[in-house]
Write a protein that holds these residues in place. Structure first.
Motif, PDB file in Angstrom:
ATOM      1  N   LYS A 333      -1.053   4.991  12.841  1.00  0.00           N
ATOM      2  CA  LYS A 333       0.000   6.088  12.106  1.00  0.00           C
ATOM      3  C   LYS A 333       0.411   5.579  10.869  1.00  0.00           C
ATOM      4  O   LYS A 333       0.692   6.031   9.945  1.00  0.00           O
ATOM      5  N   VAL A 334       0.773   4.272  10.928  1.00  0.00           N
ATOM      6  CA  VAL A 334       1.300   3.603   9.755  1.00  0.00           C
ATOM      7  C   VAL A 334       0.756   2.149   9.625  1.00  0.00           C
ATOM      8  O   VAL A 334       0.712   1.464  10.714  1.00  0.00           O
ATOM      9  N   MET A 335      -0.078   2.329   8.385  1.00  0.00           N
ATOM     10  CA  MET A 335      -0.730   0.942   8.096  1.00  0.00           C
ATOM     11  C   MET A 335      -0.287   0.049   6.858  1.00  0.00           C
ATOM     12  O   MET A 335       0.351   0.841   5.799  1.00  0.00           O
ATOM     13  N   VAL A 336       0.006  -0.995   6.856  1.00  0.00           N
ATOM     14  CA  VAL A 336       0.671  -2.117   5.875  1.00  0.00           C
ATOM     15  C   VAL A 336      -0.269  -3.063   5.481  1.00  0.00           C
ATOM     16  O   VAL A 336      -0.921  -3.710   6.179  1.00  0.00           O
ATOM     17  N   ILE A 337      -0.537  -2.877   4.208  1.00  0.00           N
ATOM     18  CA  ILE A 337      -1.598  -3.802   3.655  1.00  0.00           C
ATOM     19  C   ILE A 337      -0.832  -4.745   2.759  1.00  0.00           C
ATOM     20  O   ILE A 337      -0.164  -4.444   1.748  1.00  0.00           O
ATOM     21  N   PRO A 338      -0.759  -6.270   3.056  1.00  0.00           N
ATOM     22  CA  PRO A 338       0.127  -7.114   2.580  1.00  0.00           C
ATOM     23  C   PRO A 338      -0.603  -7.475   1.098  1.00  0.00           C
ATOM     24  O   PRO A 338      -1.683  -7.169   0.926  1.00  0.00           O
ATOM     25  N   SER A 339       0.348  -8.269   0.355  1.00  0.00           N
ATOM     26  CA  SER A 339      -0.097  -8.505  -1.077  1.00  0.00           C
ATOM     27  C   SER A 339      -1.200  -9.541  -0.901  1.00  0.00           C
ATOM     28  O   SER A 339      -1.874  -9.786  -1.793  1.00  0.00           O
ATOM     29  N   SER A 340      -1.401 -10.207   0.327  1.00  0.00           N
ATOM     30  CA  SER A 340      -2.440 -11.449   0.250  1.00  0.00           C
ATOM     31  C   SER A 340      -3.914 -10.755   0.274  1.00  0.00           C
ATOM     32  O   SER A 340      -4.949 -11.280  -0.194  1.00  0.00           O
ATOM     33  N   VAL A 341      -3.962  -9.516   0.472  1.00  0.00           N
ATOM     34  CA  VAL A 341      -5.486  -8.760   0.355  1.00  0.00           C
ATOM     35  C   VAL A 341      -5.337  -8.450  -1.098  1.00  0.00           C
ATOM     36  O   VAL A 341      -4.711  -7.903  -1.837  1.00  0.00           O
ATOM     37  N   THR A 342      -6.576  -9.092  -1.705  1.00  0.00           N
ATOM     38  CA  THR A 342      -7.001  -8.903  -2.949  1.00  0.00           C
ATOM     39  C   THR A 342      -8.450  -8.156  -2.993  1.00  0.00           C
ATOM     40  O   THR A 342      -8.730  -7.744  -4.331  1.00  0.00           O
ATOM     41  N   MET A 343      -9.255  -7.935  -2.250  1.00  0.00           N
ATOM     42  CA  MET A 343     -10.301  -7.443  -2.057  1.00  0.00           C
ATOM     43  C   MET A 343     -10.770  -6.508  -0.987  1.00  0.00           C
ATOM     44  O   MET A 343     -10.170  -6.678   0.133  1.00  0.00           O
ATOM     45  N   ALA A 344     -11.500  -5.652  -0.877  1.00  0.00           N
ATOM     46  CA  ALA A 344     -12.020  -4.736  -0.339  1.00  0.00           C
ATOM     47  C   ALA A 344     -13.335  -3.993  -0.196  1.00  0.00           C
ATOM     48  O   ALA A 344     -13.844  -4.002  -1.622  1.00  0.00           O
ATOM     49  N   GLY A 345     -14.015  -3.976   0.623  1.00  0.00           N
ATOM     50  CA  GLY A 345     -15.296  -3.172   0.728  1.00  0.00           C
ATOM     51  C   GLY A 345     -15.587  -1.715   0.512  1.00  0.00           C
ATOM     52  O   GLY A 345     -14.373  -1.253   0.407  1.00  0.00           O
ATOM     53  N   LYS A 364       1.592  -6.434  -5.765  1.00  0.00           N
ATOM     54  CA  LYS A 364       1.997  -6.025  -6.942  1.00  0.00           C
ATOM     55  C   LYS A 364       0.953  -5.138  -7.737  1.00  0.00           C
ATOM     56  O   LYS A 364       1.015  -4.402  -8.665  1.00  0.00           O
ATOM     57  N   THR A 365      -0.405  -5.663  -7.558  1.00  0.00           N
ATOM     58  CA  THR A 365      -1.445  -5.237  -7.813  1.00  0.00           C
ATOM     59  C   THR A 365      -2.589  -4.645  -6.981  1.00  0.00           C
ATOM     60  O   THR A 365      -2.613  -5.418  -5.938  1.00  0.00           O
ATOM     61  N   PRO A 366      -3.235  -3.376  -7.300  1.00  0.00           N
ATOM     62  CA  PRO A 366      -4.157  -3.184  -6.335  1.00  0.00           C
ATOM     63  C   PRO A 366      -5.237  -4.197  -5.901  1.00  0.00           C
ATOM     64  O   PRO A 366      -5.831  -4.902  -6.597  1.00  0.00           O
ATOM     65  N   PRO A 367      -5.951  -3.989  -4.701  1.00  0.00           N
ATOM     66  CA  PRO A 367      -7.161  -4.924  -4.402  1.00  0.00           C
ATOM     67  C   PRO A 367      -8.192  -4.587  -5.235  1.00  0.00           C
ATOM     68  O   PRO A 367      -8.434  -3.108  -5.596  1.00  0.00           O
ATOM     69  N   GLU A 368      -9.343  -5.302  -5.524  1.00  0.00           N
ATOM     70  CA  GLU A 368     -10.384  -5.147  -6.224  1.00  0.00           C
ATOM     71  C   GLU A 368     -11.325  -4.497  -5.230  1.00  0.00           C
ATOM     72  O   GLU A 368     -11.637  -4.934  -3.970  1.00  0.00           O
ATOM     73  N   LEU A 369     -11.801  -3.376  -5.589  1.00  0.00           N
ATOM     74  CA  LEU A 369     -12.994  -2.633  -4.886  1.00  0.00           C
ATOM     75  C   LEU A 369     -14.294  -3.260  -5.277  1.00  0.00           C
ATOM     76  O   LEU A 369     -14.991  -3.351  -6.209  1.00  0.00           O
ATOM     77  N   LEU A 370     -14.822  -3.864  -4.000  1.00  0.00           N
ATOM     78  CA  LEU A 370     -16.154  -4.702  -4.599  1.00  0.00           C
ATOM     79  C   LEU A 370     -17.252  -3.753  -4.331  1.00  0.00           C
ATOM     80  O   LEU A 370     -18.371  -4.109  -5.134  1.00  0.00           O
ATOM     81  N   GLU A 371     -17.204  -2.521  -3.905  1.00  0.00           N
ATOM     82  CA  GLU A 371     -18.252  -1.828  -3.745  1.00  0.00           C
ATOM     83  C   GLU A 371     -17.765  -0.256  -3.942  1.00  0.00           C
ATOM     84  O   GLU A 371     -16.632   0.067  -3.217  1.00  0.00           O
ATOM     85  N   THR A 372     -18.214   0.626  -4.648  1.00  0.00           N
ATOM     86  CA  THR A 372     -17.919   2.200  -4.628  1.00  0.00           C
ATOM     87  C   THR A 372     -19.178   2.944  -4.502  1.00  0.00           C
ATOM     88  O   THR A 372     -20.219   2.644  -4.893  1.00  0.00           O
ATOM     89  N   GLU A 373     -19.047   4.246  -4.128  1.00  0.00           N
ATOM     90  CA  GLU A 373     -20.221   5.268  -4.178  1.00  0.00           C
ATOM     91  C   GLU A 373     -19.391   6.478  -4.544  1.00  0.00           C
ATOM     92  O   GLU A 373     -18.414   7.051  -4.472  1.00  0.00           O
ATOM     93  N   ASP A 374     -20.539   7.321  -5.103  1.00  0.00           N
ATOM     94  CA  ASP A 374     -19.993   8.521  -5.604  1.00  0.00           C
ATOM     95  C   ASP A 374     -20.145   9.350  -4.137  1.00  0.00           C
ATOM     96  O   ASP A 374     -20.642   9.319  -3.191  1.00  0.00           O
ATOM     97  N   TYR A 375     -19.139  10.401  -3.922  1.00  0.00           N
ATOM     98  CA  TYR A 375     -18.980  11.384  -3.251  1.00  0.00           C
ATOM     99  C   TYR A 375     -18.294  10.621  -1.934  1.00  0.00           C
ATOM    100  O   TYR A 375     -18.492  10.957  -0.630  1.00  0.00           O
ATOM    101  N   TYR A 376     -17.757   9.445  -1.991  1.00  0.00           N
ATOM    102  CA  TYR A 376     -17.031   8.748  -0.985  1.00  0.00           C
ATOM    103  C   TYR A 376     -15.777   8.038  -1.584  1.00  0.00           C
ATOM    104  O   TYR A 376     -15.866   7.436  -2.558  1.00  0.00           O
ATOM    105  N   SER A 377     -14.559   8.141  -0.853  1.00  0.00           N
ATOM    106  CA  SER A 377     -13.294   7.510  -1.324  1.00  0.00           C
ATOM    107  C   SER A 377     -13.308   6.378  -0.551  1.00  0.00           C
ATOM    108  O   SER A 377     -12.967   6.247   0.841  1.00  0.00           O
TER     109      SER A 377
END
Length: 427
Positions: A333-345, A364-377
């Protein structure tokens, strides 16, 4: 003279080498019409013949509605009208194996996404199934929905077992795998909750069975597990837990040895798992807070939400890989993403399976997305986002970059102290 003999022998050998592939070539089929229709008792077999007219492929077995009470034992014939039965299952092209709808060999629709396992009242009395040793190929979803058969022995020369072949065989207790098996899809036995025994010949070159697990010999990769066990002990020496390994069944406890160095997608994803023990000497995996993380690449492996739905990703994690496993049965219900997270698939930020009402970003800055696709968030959407005041603009720009700014219910500024309400112990 000797030179001529040598040349003749050489030419004969070359001809033999050229002809071998032709002898082993894949069987070609006449799929335009029923070449064979044979009725035996309550069963009518529909089959194609091979181009060479030596083999046949049973793609449909009709059960007579007026003889359902007689359909308690299915002994599939080894030949029909003089042709050897070598293939079983619904006829669909190999390049369409990702299609949404299939059919089992009894002509019933199979669609896993909506829990259609192929069961039909025509199968209600079927308790025994015998597949002849002549069969070399069984199609995906072939025996899905055969709910009351308890033991199945597969022919020795079946080399591949495809997805959902035995999906929904809810009473299945024992499976004897082919002697020459080379490949098995873990989803082949989805929803077989009573499966408690897997057997395979000791002479099989690719797999062995130990502690109720089917394990690849070469990679020491566990790829399938019995589903009736409450406790699974991964054998020492196993290095990889394969994709969706323990996703099926009502397993409550898992013991992982120090030898395990890689946990694949959703390998431990099971709401019934309450406890996972990891060898203290492990150089690869460790618990920290509510998470198991990979000590080598610092990625998230397993997350266990609290009873109140609170999930805080460990500060040890820097990388949110795709499809980490969730255990424990509590919804996030509640998800906490720490500042240590710098990358996401691609799906890394959806640890919550897109159910969280609130998502807190501590960085302070969003994680880097290593992969993205059209029609998917890849970003959490249809939720309430919380960020620190100094990071507010950065995160809104991040969402705006992917045209998702309006897909957030509300944007909120928070202080770290605001999270104490979720971790406060009840008096």
């Amino acid at each position: 003279m000797k030179k001529k003999i040598v040349m003749i022998v050489g030419l004969l050998l070359m001809l033999l080498v050229v002809q071998v592939p032709e002898a082993n070539a894949a069987t070609e089929w006449n799929e335009q019409a029923d070449a064979i229709v044979v009725t035996e008792g309550p069963y009518t077999y529909h089959a194609y013949t091979s181009v060479d007219n030596q083999s046949c492929w049973i793609y449909l077995i009709d059960i007579d509605y007026n003889k359902v009470d007689e359909a308690n034992e299915l002994l599939i014939p080894s030949e029909l009208m003089g042709r050897t039965v070598t293939r079983l299952g619904y006829d669909f092209p190999e390049d369409d194996w990702d299609a949404e709808f299939y059919s089992n060999i009894f002509g019933v629709v199979v669609e896993q996404a909506h829990n259609l396992d192929g069961y039909s009242p025509r199968l209600k009395n079927l308790t025994k199934l015998t597949i002849p040793d002549t069969v070399e190929q069984i199609e995906p979803t072939c025996f899905s929905g055969v709910a009351f058969v308890e033991t199945i022995e597969l022919p020795p020369n079946v080399k591949k077992i495809y997805r959902e072949t035995f999906y929904g065989c809810t009473k299945l207790k024992k499976i004897v795998l082919p002697k020459n098996l080379k490949s098995l899809d873990v989803a082949a036995f989805e929803d077989c909750p009573n499966l408690k025994k897997i057997e395979i010949s000791n002479t099989n070159k690719n797999y062995y069975v130990k502690n109720g697990l089917l394990i690849e010999k070469k990679k020491q990769r566990a790829i399938m597990a019995v589903q009736a066990k409450k406790k699974v002990i991964i054998p020492k020496g196993v290095k990889v837990l394969g994709t969706r390994l323990l996703s099926y069944g009502k397993i409550k406890k898992v013991v992982i040895p120090a030898s395990v160095r890689d946990v694949e997608v959703l390998a431990l994803n099971n709401k019934h798992i309450k406890k996972i023990s990891i060898a203290k000497s492990s150089k690869y995996l460790a618990w920290d807070g509510q998470c198991i993380y990979d000590k080598v690449d610092l990625s998230l492996v397993v997350a266990k939400p609290k009873a109140n739905g609170y999930l805080r990703i460990s500060n040890k994690v820097i990388y949110l890989k795709d499809e980490a496993s969730l255990i424990g049965g509590n919804k996030v219900k509640v998800m906490v993403i720490p500042s240590s997270v710098t990358m996401a698939g691609l799906t890394g930020l959806h640890v919550d399976r897109s159910r969280a009402e609130k998502v807190y970003f501590l960085g302070k800055t969003p994680p880097e997305l290593l992969e993205t696709e059209d029609y998917y968030s890849s970003l959490p959407i249809f939720t309430n986002v919380y960020v620190r005041q100094k990071a507010f603009t950065a995160y809104q720009n991040w969402y705006d970059e992917y045209d998702l700014l309006d897909a957030v219910y509300s944007w909120n500024i928070f202080k770290p102290s605001d999270l104490k309400v979720y971790t406060k112990k009840k008096k």
